[in-house]
Motif scaffolding. Structure first.
Motif, mmCIF file in Angstrom:
data_model
loop_
_atom_site.group_PDB
_atom_site.id
_atom_site.type_symbol
_atom_site.label_atom_id
_atom_site.label_comp_id
_atom_site.label_asym_id
_atom_site.label_seq_id
_atom_site.Cartn_x
_atom_site.Cartn_y
_atom_site.Cartn_z
ATOM 1 N N VAL A 67 -11.830 -4.085 -15.938
ATOM 2 C CA VAL A 67 -10.927 -2.996 -15.559
ATOM 3 C C VAL A 67 -9.511 -3.533 -15.473
ATOM 4 O O VAL A 67 -9.250 -4.515 -14.758
ATOM 5 C CB VAL A 67 -11.352 -2.377 -14.209
ATOM 6 N N GLN B 191 -4.097 0.163 -15.196
ATOM 7 C CA GLN B 191 -4.770 1.457 -15.242
ATOM 8 C C GLN B 191 -5.245 1.879 -13.853
ATOM 9 O O GLN B 191 -5.200 3.065 -13.505
ATOM 10 C CB GLN B 191 -5.955 1.388 -16.206
ATOM 11 N N VAL B 192 -5.688 0.925 -13.053
ATOM 12 C CA VAL B 192 -6.067 1.234 -11.673
ATOM 13 C C VAL B 192 -4.853 1.721 -10.893
ATOM 14 O O VAL B 192 -4.926 2.695 -10.131
ATOM 15 C CB VAL B 192 -6.680 -0.005 -10.993
ATOM 16 N N GLU B 193 -3.714 1.067 -11.096
ATOM 17 C CA GLU B 193 -2.485 1.455 -10.411
ATOM 18 C C GLU B 193 -2.048 2.863 -10.821
ATOM 19 O O GLU B 193 -1.640 3.675 -9.986
ATOM 20 C CB GLU B 193 -1.381 0.446 -10.723
ATOM 21 N N ALA B 194 -2.154 3.155 -12.127
ATOM 22 C CA ALA B 194 -1.786 4.495 -12.610
ATOM 23 C C ALA B 194 -2.722 5.555 -12.027
ATOM 24 O O ALA B 194 -2.282 6.641 -11.626
ATOM 25 C CB ALA B 194 -1.826 4.530 -14.136
ATOM 26 N N LEU B 195 -4.023 5.250 -11.972
ATOM 27 C CA LEU B 195 -4.986 6.199 -11.403
ATOM 28 C C LEU B 195 -4.705 6.423 -9.926
ATOM 29 O O LEU B 195 -4.761 7.564 -9.438
ATOM 30 C CB LEU B 195 -6.409 5.670 -11.597
ATOM 31 N N LEU B 196 -4.384 5.362 -9.211
ATOM 32 C CA LEU B 196 -4.083 5.484 -7.789
ATOM 33 C C LEU B 196 -2.857 6.369 -7.565
ATOM 34 O O LEU B 196 -2.840 7.212 -6.653
ATOM 35 C CB LEU B 196 -3.864 4.101 -7.184
ATOM 36 N N ASP B 197 -1.836 6.187 -8.391
ATOM 37 C CA ASP B 197 -0.629 7.013 -8.264
ATOM 38 C C ASP B 197 -0.948 8.489 -8.470
ATOM 39 O O ASP B 197 -0.425 9.362 -7.757
ATOM 40 C CB ASP B 197 0.430 6.554 -9.261
ATOM 41 N N GLU B 198 -1.800 8.775 -9.452
ATOM 42 C CA GLU B 198 -2.165 10.164 -9.711
ATOM 43 C C GLU B 198 -2.963 10.755 -8.549
ATOM 44 O O GLU B 198 -2.778 11.920 -8.174
ATOM 45 C CB GLU B 198 -2.973 10.266 -11.008
ATOM 46 N N LEU B 199 -3.850 9.957 -7.970
ATOM 47 C CA LEU B 199 -4.654 10.441 -6.849
ATOM 48 C C LEU B 199 -3.790 10.682 -5.607
ATOM 49 O O LEU B 199 -3.950 11.692 -4.909
ATOM 50 C CB LEU B 199 -5.765 9.441 -6.529
ATOM 51 N N ARG C 152 -0.458 2.716 -0.453
ATOM 52 C CA ARG C 152 -0.593 2.358 -1.869
ATOM 53 C C ARG C 152 -0.716 0.848 -2.032
ATOM 54 O O ARG C 152 -1.587 0.355 -2.762
ATOM 55 C CB ARG C 152 0.604 2.877 -2.648
ATOM 56 N N TRP D 130 -7.883 -3.849 -4.095
ATOM 57 C CA TRP D 130 -8.374 -3.941 -5.466
ATOM 58 C C TRP D 130 -8.259 -5.371 -6.000
ATOM 59 O O TRP D 130 -9.164 -5.863 -6.676
ATOM 60 C CB TRP D 130 -7.605 -2.982 -6.368
#
Length: 338
Positions: free
Chosen positions: A98, A102-110, A214, A221
């Protein structure tokens, strides 16, 4: 034995012809030619002309109602549970699989969905039981804070006795609220419970909106990403996992078989045809980023195993003969052959 008729001789010749094309070195070119020919022919027609919309709806509805409860799906679920329980044969860090960006981008969206979560939590105020639970939770948090403060104050000379009165009074209030909460809330649960739920909701939302949250999640993570991926067998037994998975599977079976879900699937099929019905199969493959050459190559790669097994068992010749024989036994062919 009687001499074979001309029709029988032609039947034997045609069966041998097709067997030669479907065996040995000719199999690959034959499959590739058939696949290319089908794609070429279908490529000139739109999906809406090739496939009936109502037939697709019936197929999808029937599949949703029958496939999830089938023995094959149950076996696949059991296999998946065992694989997740055992884990990979060779452990590797989760970060290798992973990507952190991409994890950071997903977290921002959530985290950006906090207003949506806030609206959803606001609806919980309509539930008296949720209000009761929130009130008890807030009361216990206050009690723990008071107890912790008292423990620290007791270590400082003179400060412990100063806080004793306040802590004792607060504890009595919290204890009464906890033990007699139903009686206290009773008819006024609409006010007290709603206040507790909204206050708890505000704490949750403000925590999510705090920039530190955040960074804390990303820090967690980073720690998790360094850990090797292993099976859940170290933390939970197979029976415990199976119980949860079986419950989810049963829920999916009953839900997908419901009439309302069938209507929803019909809407999805209609939307698909509305969006892609004007595409040809070739254009749809391009939209799916599937190369036609790769698709044909995959068919050529799979064919030898399937056809080889049929040939070895004798089923290939039998199937060919069953398909061709009625033609040579027909009155039209008999008339042509005299």
């Amino acid at each position: 034995m009687p001499t074979p008729t001309l029709a029988q001789q032609l039947l034997d010749a045609q069966v041998r012809f097709h067997l030669d094309r479907l065996t040995g070195e000719d199999l690959g070119p034959t499959v590739a030619t058939i696949a290319d020919s089908l794609l070429d022919a279908a490529g000139t027609h739109q999906l809406a002309d090739l496939v009936d919309l109502e037939a697709v709806k019936d197929i999808v509805t029937r599949s949703l109602a029958s496939v999830p409860s089938s023995a094959a799906v149950s076996a696949i679920v059991e296999l998946a549970v065992q694989v997740v329980h055992d884990g990979p044969d060779q452990a590797y860090p989760l970060g290798d699989v992973v990507d952190r960006d991409q994890v950071e981008a997903l977290l921002d969206e959530l985290l950006a969905l906090s207003p949506v979560l806030e609206r959803g939590l606001e609806r919980l105020t309509a539930s008296p039981l949720v209000g009761t639970t929130a009130s008890r939770f807030m009361g216990r948090v206050v009690a723990e804070v008071l107890q912790a403060n008292k423990a620290v104050a007791d270590k400082v000379p003179g400060l412990g006795s100063l806080m004793s009165f306040g802590t004792s009074a607060a504890s009595k209030m919290v204890g009464a609220a906890d033990k007699q909460l139903e009686g206290l809330i009773g008819d006024t649960v609409g006010k007290g419970g709603t206040f507790a739920v909204r206050r708890l909701n505000r704490i949750i939302i403000e925590t999510l909106q705090d920039p530190t949250t955040r960074e804390a999640v990303l820090q967690v993570w980073d720690l998790v990403a360094q850990e090797p991926v292993s099976g859940l067998g170290e933390h939970v037994s197979t029976d415990e996992m199976s119980g949860v998975v079986d419950a989810v599977h049963d829920l999916a079976i009953s839900t997908l078989a419901h009439e309302r879900v069938a209507r929803l699937s019909d809407a999805v099929v209609e939307a698909f045809f509305e969006r892609f019905g004007g595409y040809t199969p070739t254009e749809l493959l391009a939209e799916l980023d599937l190369e036609r050459a790769d698709l044909v190559a995959d068919l050529v790669r799979i064919a030898p195993g399937v056809v080889g097994a049929l040939e070895e068992s004798g089923d290939l010749e039998r199937l060919l003969r069953e398909q061709v024989a009625p033609f040579y036994d027909s009155p039209e062919v008999a008339a042509l052959l005299g």
